[in-house]
Design a protein around this motif. Structure first.
Motif, PDB file in Angstrom:
ATOM      1  N   ALA A   1      -1.438   2.835   1.496  1.00  0.00           N
ATOM      2  CA  ALA A   1      -2.046   4.086   1.979  1.00  0.00           C
ATOM      3  C   ALA A   1      -3.535   3.822   2.168  1.00  0.00           C
ATOM      4  O   ALA A   1      -4.039   2.742   1.831  1.00  0.00           O
ATOM      5  CB  ALA A   1      -1.814   5.194   0.965  1.00  0.00           C
ATOM      6  N   SER A   2      -4.217   4.792   2.700  1.00  0.00           N
ATOM      7  CA  SER A   2      -5.646   4.616   2.960  1.00  0.00           C
ATOM      8  C   SER A   2      -6.397   5.849   2.439  1.00  0.00           C
ATOM      9  O   SER A   2      -5.990   6.986   2.697  1.00  0.00           O
ATOM     10  CB  SER A   2      -5.824   4.442   4.478  1.00  0.00           C
ATOM     11  N   ILE A   3      -7.464   5.597   1.668  1.00  0.00           N
ATOM     12  CA  ILE A   3      -8.330   6.708   1.222  1.00  0.00           C
ATOM     13  C   ILE A   3      -9.738   6.418   1.709  1.00  0.00           C
ATOM     14  O   ILE A   3     -10.320   5.380   1.361  1.00  0.00           O
ATOM     15  CB  ILE A   3      -8.361   6.854  -0.313  1.00  0.00           C
ATOM     16  N   ASN A   4     -10.260   7.295   2.513  1.00  0.00           N
ATOM     17  CA  ASN A   4     -11.577   7.102   3.143  1.00  0.00           C
ATOM     18  C   ASN A   4     -11.699   5.682   3.724  1.00  0.00           C
ATOM     19  O   ASN A   4     -12.724   5.024   3.572  1.00  0.00           O
ATOM     20  CB  ASN A   4     -12.712   7.359   2.142  1.00  0.00           C
TER      21      ASN A   4
ATOM     22  N   GLU B   1      -1.524  -3.050   8.071  1.00  0.00           N
ATOM     23  CA  GLU B   1      -1.297  -3.407   6.658  1.00  0.00           C
ATOM     24  C   GLU B   1       0.145  -3.168   6.226  1.00  0.00           C
ATOM     25  O   GLU B   1       0.648  -3.800   5.311  1.00  0.00           O
ATOM     26  CB  GLU B   1      -2.221  -2.589   5.743  1.00  0.00           C
ATOM     27  N   ASN B   2       0.808  -2.192   6.887  1.00  0.00           N
ATOM     28  CA  ASN B   2       2.189  -1.873   6.535  1.00  0.00           C
ATOM     29  C   ASN B   2       3.200  -2.575   7.440  1.00  0.00           C
ATOM     30  O   ASN B   2       4.402  -2.381   7.273  1.00  0.00           O
ATOM     31  CB  ASN B   2       2.423  -0.362   6.619  1.00  0.00           C
ATOM     32  N   ASN B   3       2.706  -3.338   8.423  1.00  0.00           N
ATOM     33  CA  ASN B   3       3.597  -3.918   9.445  1.00  0.00           C
ATOM     34  C   ASN B   3       4.522  -2.843  10.003  1.00  0.00           C
ATOM     35  O   ASN B   3       5.720  -3.060  10.196  1.00  0.00           O
ATOM     36  CB  ASN B   3       4.476  -5.023   8.858  1.00  0.00           C
ATOM     37  N   ALA B   4       3.992  -1.644  10.213  1.00  0.00           N
ATOM     38  CA  ALA B   4       4.839  -0.512  10.580  1.00  0.00           C
ATOM     39  C   ALA B   4       5.221  -0.577  12.057  1.00  0.00           C
ATOM     40  O   ALA B   4       4.424  -0.973  12.904  1.00  0.00           O
ATOM     41  CB  ALA B   4       4.113   0.788  10.282  1.00  0.00           C
ATOM     42  N   GLU B   5       6.458  -0.174  12.357  1.00  0.00           N
ATOM     43  CA  GLU B   5       6.970  -0.154  13.734  1.00  0.00           C
ATOM     44  C   GLU B   5       7.323   1.268  14.155  1.00  0.00           C
ATOM     45  O   GLU B   5       6.892   1.743  15.197  1.00  0.00           O
ATOM     46  CB  GLU B   5       8.236  -1.019  13.812  1.00  0.00           C
TER      47      GLU B   5
ATOM     48  N   TYR C   1      -7.097  11.126   3.298  1.00  0.00           N
ATOM     49  CA  TYR C   1      -5.931  10.329   2.896  1.00  0.00           C
ATOM     50  C   TYR C   1      -5.062  10.059   4.115  1.00  0.00           C
ATOM     51  O   TYR C   1      -4.854  10.954   4.944  1.00  0.00           O
ATOM     52  CB  TYR C   1      -5.073  11.103   1.887  1.00  0.00           C
ATOM     53  N   MET C   2      -4.537   8.842   4.220  1.00  0.00           N
ATOM     54  CA  MET C   2      -3.583   8.517   5.281  1.00  0.00           C
ATOM     55  C   MET C   2      -2.419   7.775   4.651  1.00  0.00           C
ATOM     56  O   MET C   2      -2.641   6.860   3.852  1.00  0.00           O
ATOM     57  CB  MET C   2      -4.208   7.570   6.303  1.00  0.00           C
ATOM     58  N   PHE C   3      -1.208   8.134   5.031  1.00  0.00           N
ATOM     59  CA  PHE C   3      -0.039   7.427   4.497  1.00  0.00           C
ATOM     60  C   PHE C   3       1.140   7.586   5.448  1.00  0.00           C
ATOM     61  O   PHE C   3       1.104   8.408   6.373  1.00  0.00           O
ATOM     62  CB  PHE C   3       0.309   7.905   3.080  1.00  0.00           C
ATOM     63  N   LEU C   4       2.167   6.784   5.221  1.00  0.00           N
ATOM     64  CA  LEU C   4       3.345   6.802   6.096  1.00  0.00           C
ATOM     65  C   LEU C   4       4.383   7.777   5.529  1.00  0.00           C
ATOM     66  O   LEU C   4       4.555   7.848   4.315  1.00  0.00           O
ATOM     67  CB  LEU C   4       3.975   5.412   6.183  1.00  0.00           C
ATOM     68  N   THR C   5       5.062   8.501   6.416  1.00  0.00           N
ATOM     69  CA  THR C   5       6.154   9.375   5.958  1.00  0.00           C
ATOM     70  C   THR C   5       7.363   9.157   6.870  1.00  0.00           C
ATOM     71  O   THR C   5       7.217   8.700   8.012  1.00  0.00           O
ATOM     72  CB  THR C   5       5.775  10.878   6.015  1.00  0.00           C
ATOM     73  N   ASN C   6       8.529   9.520   6.361  1.00  0.00           N
ATOM     74  CA  ASN C   6       9.750   9.354   7.162  1.00  0.00           C
ATOM     75  C   ASN C   6       9.916  10.530   8.115  1.00  0.00           C
ATOM     76  O   ASN C   6       9.858  11.673   7.688  1.00  0.00           O
ATOM     77  CB  ASN C   6      10.984   9.281   6.260  1.00  0.00           C
ATOM     78  N   PRO C   7      10.143  10.249   9.397  1.00  0.00           N
ATOM     79  CA  PRO C   7      10.366  11.345  10.347  1.00  0.00           C
ATOM     80  C   PRO C   7      11.669  12.080  10.022  1.00  0.00           C
ATOM     81  O   PRO C   7      12.597  11.470   9.494  1.00  0.00           O
ATOM     82  CB  PRO C   7      10.515  10.631  11.696  1.00  0.00           C
ATOM     83  N   LEU C   8      11.691  13.368  10.332  1.00  0.00           N
ATOM     84  CA  LEU C   8      12.926  14.142  10.172  1.00  0.00           C
ATOM     85  C   LEU C   8      13.665  14.095  11.513  1.00  0.00           C
ATOM     86  O   LEU C   8      13.365  14.865  12.427  1.00  0.00           O
ATOM     87  CB  LEU C   8      12.581  15.584   9.785  1.00  0.00           C
ATOM     88  N   TYR C   9      14.577  13.130  11.634  1.00  0.00           N
ATOM     89  CA  TYR C   9      15.339  13.023  12.882  1.00  0.00           C
ATOM     90  C   TYR C   9      16.524  13.978  12.827  1.00  0.00           C
ATOM     91  O   TYR C   9      17.057  14.250  11.758  1.00  0.00           O
ATOM     92  CB  TYR C   9      15.863  11.594  13.058  1.00  0.00           C
TER      93      TYR C   9
END
Ligand code: PDD
Length: 270
Positions: free
Chosen positions: A4-7, A80-84, A101-109
Motif C-alpha cells: 500500500a502507499s501512505i503519502n 510495486e504490486n505487479n498489478a494487472e 492512503y492508496m491500496f488495491l481492492t477486489n472489484p465487485l464483478y
C-alpha cells in the motif's frame, strides 16, 4: 505480499494502521476514489484525481498534495504490486495532518447473465449529504446497501424527499425510452466517471441524453433502467422493489455493448 502507499511511501498493506484517536476517520471527514486497472490499462486516472480534489474542495478539506504527485504514486503502487487487473482505492483524510492512503481492492464483478437478464434493486429513502463529493460519510448508504444485500439485491436506489430516484448507493441511475437516456441532474448526485463516459459514448452512437428528475412513480413508464459504476460498467435493472420491467429492452442491451466497445477502443490508446 500486497503493498500500500501512505503519502507516497510504499509499505506492506498489512502494516497500514490508522490511529483509533483519528477523529477525521471516525467522523468521515475524508474523501475517496475507486479507479480500475484492467489488463494493465488504468482507466480515467486524471478524471478520478480531478474528482478527488473536487470532493476535498466541496468539503473544505485542505491539503497540499498535487495531482502530479498522485499520478506518480499510483504508478508506483501498481508497479510495486505487479498489478494487472484490480481496483485502486485512494483515501484522503483531512485534519491537522493530511494523509493519503492508496491500496488495491477486489472489484465487485457481476455474472455475465446479469448483463443479459438484469439485476434486482430495492429503493431506500435517503439523501446523501453534499452529494457531489465522494466523501467517507457513508452511514446512510451503508444501511441502504445492507438492506439491499439482505434481500439478495445488487443495489439500493436512493429516493429523495420529492420521491425522485437520485442514484444508487455506489452507482448512478439512468432510465431509457427509445433512444433517449434520462438521468437525474448532475448537481444532485455524484457525477460518476462511468456516467460521464457512458453519456459521451451513447451520444457517439446516436442516443440522446436528458438530465431531469425521475419520479419513482413514473419509472415503469420507461422501457427500462440501468446503473453505472466503475466496476460494473452498465448494469441493466430487471426489478425494482419486486416489480419487473420484463425482459431487458434492446436499447439497454445496445448501451451495454457500445460501452464495452468504447472501453476496448480506449484501452488500445492508453
Ligand atoms: N462508487 N454514486 C455514488 C454515490 C458512488 O459512490 C459511485 C461510485 C458512483 C459511480 O461513480 P463512478 O462511475 O465514478 O464509479 C455514483 C465507487 C465505485 C465506490 O464506492 O467505490
Amino acid at each position: 505480499m500486497k503493498k500500500a502507499s501512505i503519502n507516497g511511501k510504499i509499505i506492506p498493506a498489512s502494516e497500514v494502521a490508522i490511529p483509533i484517536s483519528n477523529i477525521e476517520i471516525l467522523y468521515g471527514f475524508g474523501v475517496y476514489e475507486t479507479m480500475k486497472l484492467r489488463k494493465g490499462n488504468l482507466f480515467f486516472v486524471n478524471e478520478h484525481i480531478d474528482r478527488l480534489f473536487n470532493s476535498a474542495w466541496v468539503l473544505g478539506l485542505g491539503h497540499e498534495f498535487t495531482k502530479k504527485q498522485l499520478r506518480k504514486w499510483i504508478e508506483e503502487l501498481i508497479a510495486e504490486n505487479n498489478a494487472e487487473s484490480t481496483n485502486i482505492k485512494i483515501i484522503l483524510l483531512g485534519g491537522d495532518e493530511q494523509k493519503l492512503y492508496m491500496f488495491l481492492t477486489n472489484p465487485l464483478y457481476i455474472e455475465k447473465r446479469d448483463y443479459r437478464d438484469g439485476v434486482r434493486v430495492i429503493t431506500f429513502p435517503y439523501e446523501r449529504f453534499l452529494p457531489q463529493a465522494k466523501s467517507l460519510n457513508m452511514l446512510g448508504s451503508y444501511v441502504a446497501y445492507t438492506k439491499a444485500k439482505g434481500e439478495w439485491c445488487y443495489e439500493a436506489l436512493l429516493v429523495n424527499r420529492d420521491v425522485n430516484i437520485t442514484e444508487g448507493t455506489r452507482s448512478n441511475f439512468f432510465a431509457i425510452r427509445d433512444k433517449t437516456l434520462y438521468s437525474p441532474p448532475s448537481g444532485e448526485i455524484l457525477d460518476g466517471i462511468t456516467r460521464k463516459t457512458v453519456i459521451e459514448c451513447v451520444r457517439e452512437n446516436g442516443y440522446e441524453v436528458v438530465e431531469e428528475d425521475i419520479a419513482l412513480s413514473d419509472i415503469f413508464d420507461f422501457d427500462g433502467a440501468f446503473l453505472t459504476n466503475t466496476s460494473g460498467k452498465v448494469v441493466p435493472i430487471r426489478e425494482i422493489d419486486g416489480k419487473s420491467f420484463g425482459e431487458i429492452a434492446p436499447n439497454i442491451a445496445g448501451v451495454v455493448k457500445f460501452y464495452d466497445e468504447y472501453l476496448k477502443k480506449l484501452s488500445q490508446k492508453i
